[in-house]
Scaffold this motif. Structure first.
Motif, short mmCIF file in Angstrom:
data_model
loop_
_atom_site.label_atom_id
_atom_site.label_comp_id
_atom_site.label_asym_id
_atom_site.label_seq_id
_atom_site.Cartn_x
_atom_site.Cartn_y
_atom_site.Cartn_z
N LEU A 158 48.19 -15.90 -55.79
CA LEU A 158 49.26 -16.34 -54.64
C LEU A 158 48.84 -17.72 -54.04
CD1 LEU A 158 49.05 -13.54 -51.91
CD2 LEU A 158 50.79 -14.09 -53.51
N ILE A 159 47.62 -18.30 -54.24
CA ILE A 159 47.28 -19.74 -53.50
C ILE A 159 48.14 -20.69 -54.64
CG2 ILE A 159 45.74 -21.45 -53.19
CD1 ILE A 159 43.93 -19.22 -52.13
N PRO A 160 48.00 -20.52 -55.87
CA PRO A 160 48.96 -21.30 -56.88
C PRO A 160 50.39 -21.57 -56.42
CG PRO A 160 47.12 -20.25 -58.19
CD PRO A 160 47.33 -19.68 -56.75
N GLU A 161 50.95 -20.24 -56.05
CA GLU A 161 52.17 -20.12 -55.65
C GLU A 161 52.68 -21.06 -54.44
OE1 GLU A 161 56.23 -18.51 -56.11
OE2 GLU A 161 54.37 -18.58 -57.60
N LEU A 162 51.65 -20.73 -53.56
CA LEU A 162 51.59 -21.74 -52.32
C LEU A 162 51.62 -23.39 -52.56
CD1 LEU A 162 51.72 -21.05 -49.42
CD2 LEU A 162 49.37 -21.14 -49.08
N GLU A 163 50.96 -23.58 -53.71
CA GLU A 163 50.58 -24.94 -53.96
C GLU A 163 51.80 -25.73 -54.77
OE1 GLU A 163 45.80 -25.32 -54.51
OE2 GLU A 163 46.91 -24.53 -56.12
N LYS A 164 52.74 -24.68 -55.09
CA LYS A 164 53.99 -25.25 -55.74
C LYS A 164 54.82 -26.04 -54.89
CE LYS A 164 54.63 -21.60 -59.26
NZ LYS A 164 55.16 -20.53 -59.83
N LYS A 165 54.67 -25.63 -53.45
CA LYS A 165 55.56 -26.25 -52.38
C LYS A 165 54.63 -26.95 -51.46
CE LYS A 165 58.76 -22.51 -51.96
NZ LYS A 165 59.48 -21.58 -50.94
N TYR A 166 53.47 -26.76 -51.42
CA TYR A 166 52.60 -27.54 -50.43
C TYR A 166 51.40 -28.37 -50.94
CZ TYR A 166 55.67 -24.33 -47.83
OH TYR A 166 56.62 -23.90 -47.00
N ALA A 167 50.67 -29.42 -50.29
CA ALA A 167 49.68 -29.90 -50.74
C ALA A 167 48.45 -29.53 -50.01
CB ALA A 167 49.64 -31.51 -50.53
N LEU A 168 47.37 -28.96 -50.72
CA LEU A 168 46.24 -28.03 -50.05
C LEU A 168 45.11 -28.97 -50.55
CD1 LEU A 168 47.02 -24.41 -50.72
CD2 LEU A 168 47.56 -25.56 -48.73
N SER A 169 44.07 -29.04 -49.58
CA SER A 169 42.82 -29.84 -49.78
C SER A 169 41.96 -28.82 -50.93
CB SER A 169 42.01 -29.64 -48.60
OG SER A 169 40.62 -30.24 -48.79
N LYS A 170 41.39 -29.75 -51.61
CA LYS A 170 40.40 -29.01 -52.55
C LYS A 170 38.95 -28.88 -52.18
CE LYS A 170 43.82 -29.39 -55.64
NZ LYS A 170 44.46 -28.31 -56.34
N GLU A 171 38.86 -29.26 -50.91
CA GLU A 171 37.53 -29.05 -50.28
C GLU A 171 37.26 -27.77 -49.95
OE1 GLU A 171 35.09 -31.32 -50.48
OE2 GLU A 171 36.24 -32.85 -51.47
N PRO A 172 36.13 -26.98 -50.13
CA PRO A 172 35.83 -25.62 -49.65
C PRO A 172 35.57 -25.66 -48.24
CG PRO A 172 34.53 -26.23 -51.51
CD PRO A 172 35.27 -27.47 -51.21
N ARG A 173 35.20 -26.65 -47.60
CA ARG A 173 35.05 -26.79 -46.12
C ARG A 173 36.35 -26.85 -45.71
NH1 ARG A 173 29.75 -27.71 -44.01
NH2 ARG A 173 28.54 -27.73 -45.81
N MET A 174 37.55 -26.86 -46.24
CA MET A 174 38.89 -26.95 -45.67
C MET A 174 39.35 -25.75 -45.99
SD MET A 174 39.01 -29.97 -43.88
CE MET A 174 40.87 -30.16 -43.89
N LYS A 175 38.89 -24.69 -46.27
CA LYS A 175 39.39 -23.21 -46.61
C LYS A 175 38.64 -22.15 -45.80
CE LYS A 175 41.16 -24.58 -51.18
NZ LYS A 175 40.54 -25.73 -51.54
N ALA A 176 39.42 -21.42 -45.45
CA ALA A 176 38.94 -20.44 -44.54
C ALA A 176 39.44 -18.96 -44.74
CB ALA A 176 38.76 -20.59 -43.09
N ILE A 177 38.82 -18.09 -44.51
CA ILE A 177 39.32 -16.63 -44.93
C ILE A 177 38.81 -15.52 -43.87
CG2 ILE A 177 37.60 -16.05 -46.43
CD1 ILE A 177 39.57 -14.50 -48.42
N ALA A 178 40.02 -14.70 -43.54
CA ALA A 178 39.87 -13.86 -42.29
C ALA A 178 40.30 -12.34 -42.57
CB ALA A 178 40.26 -14.45 -40.98
N GLY A 179 39.71 -11.55 -41.79
CA GLY A 179 40.49 -10.13 -41.91
C GLY A 179 39.72 -9.48 -40.85
#
Length: 297
Positions: A158-179
């Motif tokens: 899923l995230i690589p599909e997102l990266e086809k359109k948008y630039a995402l940070s590679k830093e783990p501290r810039m990535k969060a996950i929730a539920g």
């Protein structure tokens, strides 16, 4: 055995449907949405788009997902990423969370970085998806298993599909996950398995109980080397208490283990039940705390 598994899945799904779609237990009425969860005319509004996906890792499993793109997104400046399980519950604009509106307000205030939101619904074994996402047939397999399979699905599909359109940070501290509920333990499992990818965890009424072995986490945290993750937990004293465990006590045990091991964590206790009322009311403050270690320009 297959009938028993099906019964367990139906029981949990029915409980979740009651919890997340209007059923309130004692203690929920005090929780109200605040100004950061409301639309303001002077705040730039991001956009939300809806998509479908058929998985390769979970063969034959279909799902819908939503992408929130903030108004401030600049393709020349990689954005932060936050992934939500049970995505529709978080992204709906008439629900307990109204996350897109909260993102709009906090990004405008520079209380969190420019963040793309990925709101992922649980998978289902046919393309005819259920109206109630908590009835999705692959939800327990994705969310309650203590393995790296689901986080691999996110990172490799899923995230690589997102990266086809948008630039995402590679830093783990810039990535969060929730539920929330089983999605809450899923978020923790994702970061536990891949702290090199997800640094931040937001768990609402997390199911750290014995649905598929999640009750081992407190002792596992205590016995394992400390991982580079930051964790926010929320739960209420009127949460579920059934044959799989006591949700509130399980979250207390999680908080105790995180404290013992010296994690950067916060546990907000309330009196609510198994729903998003309390979590939604504190979502803005939760996000401010979660992203407080990121320098925002």
């Amino acid at each position: 055995m297959r009938k028993l598994v099906g019964y367990v899945a139906l029981l949990l799904s029915t409980t979740l449907a009651l919890g997340h779609f209007g059923y309130c237990q004692n203690g929920d009425s005090q929780y109200k949405l605040g100004p950061d969860s409301e639309v303001h005319e002077n705040v730039p509004k991001g956009t939300v788009t809806k998509h479908r996906w058929e998985s390769k890792l979970y063969e034959g499993v279909h799902r819908e997902y939503y992408v929130y793109l903030p108004a401030q997104y600049d393709p020349n400046k990689p954005a932060a990423l936050m992934v939500f399980q049970d995505g529709y519950a978080y992204v709906r604009d008439d629900g307990d969370f109204r996350t897109a509106t909260v993102f709009d307000n906090l990004i405008h205030q520079k209380a969190m970085p420019v963040t793309i939101g990925l709101f992922v619904n649980p998978g289902h074994h046919t393309s005819d998806l259920p109206q109630n996402i908590f009835m999705s047939s692959n939800r327990l397999a994705e969310y309650d298993e203590l393995s790296d399979r689901y986080v691999t699905f996110l990172i490799e599909e899923l995230i690589p599909e997102l990266e086809k359109k948008y630039a995402l940070s590679k830093e783990p501290r810039m990535k969060a996950i929730a539920g929330l509920s089983s999605g809450g333990i899923c978020a923790f499992t994702a970061a536990w398995q891949r702290p090199d990818y997800f640094h931040k965890v937001l768990s609402h009424i997390g199911s750290f109980t014995n649905i598929r072995g999640g009750n081992v986490y407190p002792s596992l945290i205590r016995a394992s080397s400390k991982k580079d993750i930051k964790v926010f937990l929320q739960d209420g004293s009127n949460d579920l208490d059934n044959q799989f465990g006591n949700w509130y006590l399980s979250n207390l045990q999680m908080a105790s283990a995180l404290k013992f091991k010296g994690y950067d964590y916060r546990f907000v206790e309330g009196t609510g039940g198994h729903n998003g009322k309390h979590a939604g009311a504190i979502l803005p403050e939760s996000l401010k705390w979660l992203w407080s270690d990121v320098q925002i320009k």
